[in-house]
Design a protein around this motif. Structure first.
Motif, PDB file in Angstrom:
ATOM      1  N   ARG A 248       3.770  -0.117  12.575  1.00 23.01           N
ATOM      2  CA  ARG A 248       4.651  -1.108  13.185  1.00 23.01           C
ATOM      3  C   ARG A 248       4.461  -2.508  12.344  1.00 23.01           C
ATOM      4  O   ARG A 248       5.540  -3.051  12.001  1.00 23.01           O
ATOM      5  N   ARG A 249       3.432  -2.879  11.758  1.00 20.32           N
ATOM      6  CA  ARG A 249       3.148  -4.102  11.208  1.00 20.32           C
ATOM      7  C   ARG A 249       3.981  -4.085   9.827  1.00 20.32           C
ATOM      8  O   ARG A 249       4.559  -4.793   9.308  1.00 20.32           O
ATOM      9  N   CYS A 250       3.717  -3.159   9.208  1.00 21.25           N
ATOM     10  CA  CYS A 250       4.330  -2.944   7.970  1.00 21.25           C
ATOM     11  C   CYS A 250       6.008  -2.715   8.076  1.00 21.25           C
ATOM     12  O   CYS A 250       6.804  -3.306   7.341  1.00 21.25           O
ATOM     13  N   ALA A 251       6.426  -1.953   8.994  1.00 16.18           N
ATOM     14  CA  ALA A 251       7.964  -1.987   9.211  1.00 16.18           C
ATOM     15  C   ALA A 251       8.258  -3.231   9.476  1.00 16.18           C
ATOM     16  O   ALA A 251       9.395  -3.529   9.109  1.00 16.18           O
ATOM     17  N   ALA A 252       7.763  -4.069  10.466  1.00 13.75           N
ATOM     18  CA  ALA A 252       8.096  -5.349  10.471  1.00 13.75           C
ATOM     19  C   ALA A 252       8.400  -6.332   9.198  1.00 13.75           C
ATOM     20  O   ALA A 252       9.024  -7.335   9.412  1.00 13.75           O
ATOM     21  N   ARG A 253       7.398  -6.034   8.409  1.00 15.43           N
ATOM     22  CA  ARG A 253       7.350  -6.736   7.185  1.00 15.43           C
ATOM     23  C   ARG A 253       8.120  -6.407   6.102  1.00 15.43           C
ATOM     24  O   ARG A 253       8.002  -6.888   4.794  1.00 15.43           O
ATOM     25  N   GLY A 254       8.846  -5.185   6.294  1.00  9.94           N
ATOM     26  CA  GLY A 254       9.559  -4.543   5.136  1.00  9.94           C
ATOM     27  C   GLY A 254       8.436  -3.939   4.117  1.00  9.94           C
ATOM     28  O   GLY A 254       9.083  -3.650   2.826  1.00  9.94           O
ATOM     29  N   LEU A 255       7.289  -3.579   4.401  1.00 12.70           N
ATOM     30  CA  LEU A 255       6.435  -2.808   3.554  1.00 12.70           C
ATOM     31  C   LEU A 255       6.547  -1.516   3.719  1.00 12.70           C
ATOM     32  O   LEU A 255       6.547  -0.966   4.947  1.00 12.70           O
ATOM     33  N   THR A 256       6.453  -0.689   2.625  1.00 10.06           N
ATOM     34  CA  THR A 256       6.260   0.733   2.720  1.00 10.06           C
ATOM     35  C   THR A 256       4.852   1.142   3.161  1.00 10.06           C
ATOM     36  O   THR A 256       3.793   0.709   2.725  1.00 10.06           O
ATOM     37  N   PHE A 257       4.780   2.132   3.861  1.00 12.57           N
ATOM     38  CA  PHE A 257       3.358   2.582   4.244  1.00 12.57           C
ATOM     39  C   PHE A 257       3.389   3.994   4.604  1.00 12.57           C
ATOM     40  O   PHE A 257       4.218   4.371   5.622  1.00 12.57           O
ATOM     41  N   LYS A 258       2.341   4.851   4.082  1.00 12.11           N
ATOM     42  CA  LYS A 258       2.303   6.220   4.146  1.00 12.11           C
ATOM     43  C   LYS A 258       0.956   6.637   4.887  1.00 12.11           C
ATOM     44  O   LYS A 258      -0.155   5.837   4.303  1.00 12.11           O
ATOM     45  N   ARG A 259       0.970   7.244   5.779  1.00 12.52           N
ATOM     46  CA  ARG A 259      -0.314   7.630   6.555  1.00 12.52           C
ATOM     47  C   ARG A 259      -1.039   8.678   5.406  1.00 12.52           C
ATOM     48  O   ARG A 259      -0.312   9.125   4.760  1.00 12.52           O
ATOM     49  N   SER A 260      -2.389   8.480   5.377  1.00 15.86           N
ATOM     50  CA  SER A 260      -3.009   9.193   4.527  1.00 15.86           C
ATOM     51  C   SER A 260      -4.325  10.195   5.126  1.00 15.86           C
ATOM     52  O   SER A 260      -4.865   9.843   5.934  1.00 15.86           O
ATOM     53  N   ASN A 261      -4.545  11.484   4.511  1.00 14.91           N
ATOM     54  CA  ASN A 261      -5.704  12.054   4.874  1.00 14.91           C
ATOM     55  C   ASN A 261      -6.849  11.900   4.494  1.00 14.91           C
ATOM     56  O   ASN A 261      -7.955  11.952   4.962  1.00 14.91           O
ATOM     57  N   THR A 262      -6.703  11.203   3.280  1.00 12.50           N
ATOM     58  CA  THR A 262      -7.940  10.861   2.679  1.00 12.50           C
ATOM     59  C   THR A 262      -8.387   9.316   2.856  1.00 12.50           C
ATOM     60  O   THR A 262      -8.023   8.496   2.247  1.00 12.50           O
TER      61      THR A 262
ATOM     62  N   TYR B  59      -2.798  -1.525  -4.097  1.00 10.33           N
ATOM     63  CA  TYR B  59      -2.628  -1.405  -2.584  1.00 10.33           C
ATOM     64  C   TYR B  59      -1.239  -0.746  -2.552  1.00 10.33           C
ATOM     65  O   TYR B  59      -1.170   0.219  -1.793  1.00 10.33           O
ATOM     66  N   LEU B  60      -0.379  -1.139  -3.207  1.00 12.35           N
ATOM     67  CA  LEU B  60       1.109  -0.196  -3.277  1.00 12.35           C
ATOM     68  C   LEU B  60       0.716   1.062  -3.696  1.00 12.35           C
ATOM     69  O   LEU B  60       1.420   1.993  -2.930  1.00 12.35           O
ATOM     70  N   MET B  61       0.052   1.411  -4.641  1.00  9.31           N
ATOM     71  CA  MET B  61      -0.341   2.698  -5.040  1.00  9.31           C
ATOM     72  C   MET B  61      -0.688   3.567  -4.052  1.00  9.31           C
ATOM     73  O   MET B  61      -0.548   4.784  -3.875  1.00  9.31           O
ATOM     74  N   GLN B  62      -1.753   2.803  -3.311  1.00  9.75           N
ATOM     75  CA  GLN B  62      -2.477   3.761  -2.280  1.00  9.75           C
ATOM     76  C   GLN B  62      -1.764   3.927  -1.030  1.00  9.75           C
ATOM     77  O   GLN B  62      -1.651   5.056  -0.415  1.00  9.75           O
ATOM     78  N   PHE B  63      -1.273   2.554  -0.516  1.00 16.23           N
ATOM     79  CA  PHE B  63      -0.685   2.690   0.673  1.00 16.23           C
ATOM     80  C   PHE B  63       0.886   2.905   1.126  1.00 16.23           C
ATOM     81  O   PHE B  63       1.489   3.438   1.785  1.00 16.23           O
ATOM     82  N   ALA B  64       1.683   2.653   0.038  1.00 16.14           N
ATOM     83  CA  ALA B  64       3.127   3.113  -0.247  1.00 16.14           C
ATOM     84  C   ALA B  64       3.327   4.205  -1.033  1.00 16.14           C
ATOM     85  O   ALA B  64       4.337   5.001  -0.489  1.00 16.14           O
ATOM     86  N   GLU B  65       2.664   4.625  -2.033  1.00 19.12           N
ATOM     87  CA  GLU B  65       2.816   5.794  -2.926  1.00 19.12           C
ATOM     88  C   GLU B  65       1.989   6.932  -2.424  1.00 19.12           C
ATOM     89  O   GLU B  65       2.195   7.818  -3.001  1.00 19.12           O
TER      90      GLU B  65
END
Lengths: 200, 200
Positions: B72-86, B115-121
């Motif tokens: 929700r927070r990333c969507a509100a700020r226009g940040l890409t965010f991917k859930r991760s299993n690791t 951070y972008l590599m980890q949470f956006a990519e």
């Protein structure tokens, strides 16, 4: 169009719930949101994750932070706040009585009185006379305390706490708008905003 | 008058640190605050309170909430965010490299890249090639990765983590202004405001 709705989940022993209880009525009115006030107990939720008391007691760094953070936040909002050695207080009597008080328009004033007694005055809300004074100040009938001990009312509190757990609530204050959960006084405005934007 | 100062404590494996890392530079510039960026490790701090991994793994309700809240927070700020299993990722390589990167003006861009590599990519920041790409994108020398393995640099990260613990830091992101601690991305503006009002 139906008026947007939100559920407000609070625990009488919770310091951060004090912050939301004091400011939610005005904020919700401004935002045009109908709020259902839902007192619940964190004890069974903490127990289910292996804690026998508040995480602020178990984890010293979190506890130290919370007291200082509460001092700062209350000072910024003009709220009186006293540190207490008895934390968390027993909140069952307050929660059971609140369920009945909240069936009256003065129920919110009663809840605010209980938090003020505990966190501004430093009194023990497990004490029947303290709860009686909170009812009296809100102009609610004193016999709500006894009525609150009825089995049906006890079961209601248990059901609400079980619903909180099913909804994934793990702390207080929490806010829900349908299935969306928001945790913490910091999220109060975000939750109201969500309720507005997602009104049916 | 000296320019107001703040320390920013972040952990590369921390989802909520992503939020602050991306917005702090602009907010601090607006507020006129000089920020010292202090990467540290939460692992030893969690271990000291009996946790062998992230509390988001140990406490399912908190973990479920965090992923949805971050979405929700990333969507509100226009940040890409991917859930991760690791989760949590191993962040030592990133933190050690960041200490050296932050001695250059492009250090902040390096941190944001990680951070972008980890949470956006959805990439693994324990992977040397990922860190190398982050250095490259920030126009920093590739040999910082090897320099980061020097004993002095390893000790520096340990010292920073020990200082975090002494200061009562228990999560990330955190902000300190002298002895005042603020925890969580929600408190970023409060911390900047505190730094402004309490500038020497």
């Amino acid at each position: 169009m139906t008026r947007p709705q939100m559920d407000f989940w609070f625990e009488f022993a919770s310091t951060y719930s004090y912050l939301s209880v004091m400011r939610l009525p005005a904020r919700a009115a401004e935002a045009g949101i109908t709020v259902r006030w839902r007192p619940f107990l964190l004890g069974p939720i903490f127990a289910a994750q292996g804690w026998d008391t508040s995480p602020f007691k178990i984890y010293a760094a979190k506890g130290n932070y919370m007291w200082r953070d509460m001092e700062r936040r209350c000072a910024a909002r003009g709220l009186t706040f006293k540190r207490s050695n008895t934390m968390p207080q027993h909140s069952v009597l307050a929660a059971r009585t609140a369920q009945l008080a909240l069936e009256h328009p003065q129920g919110i004033a009663f809840c605010q009185n209980v938090y003020l007694m505990q966190f501004a005055e430093g009194l023990n809300i497990a004490d029947r006379s303290v709860i009686a004074a909170c009812l009296d100040a809100a102009k609610l009938p004193p016999d709500l305390i006894d009525q609150a001990q009825a089995d049906a009312n006890k079961h209601r509190l248990r059901d609400t706490t079980e619903e909180a757990m099913r909804r994934g609530i793990f702390g207080a204050p929490s806010f829900t708008v349908e299935d969306e959960l928001f945790w913490g006084d910091d999220q109060l405005d975000t939750a109201l905003d969500w309720a507005q934007r997602h009104a049916a």
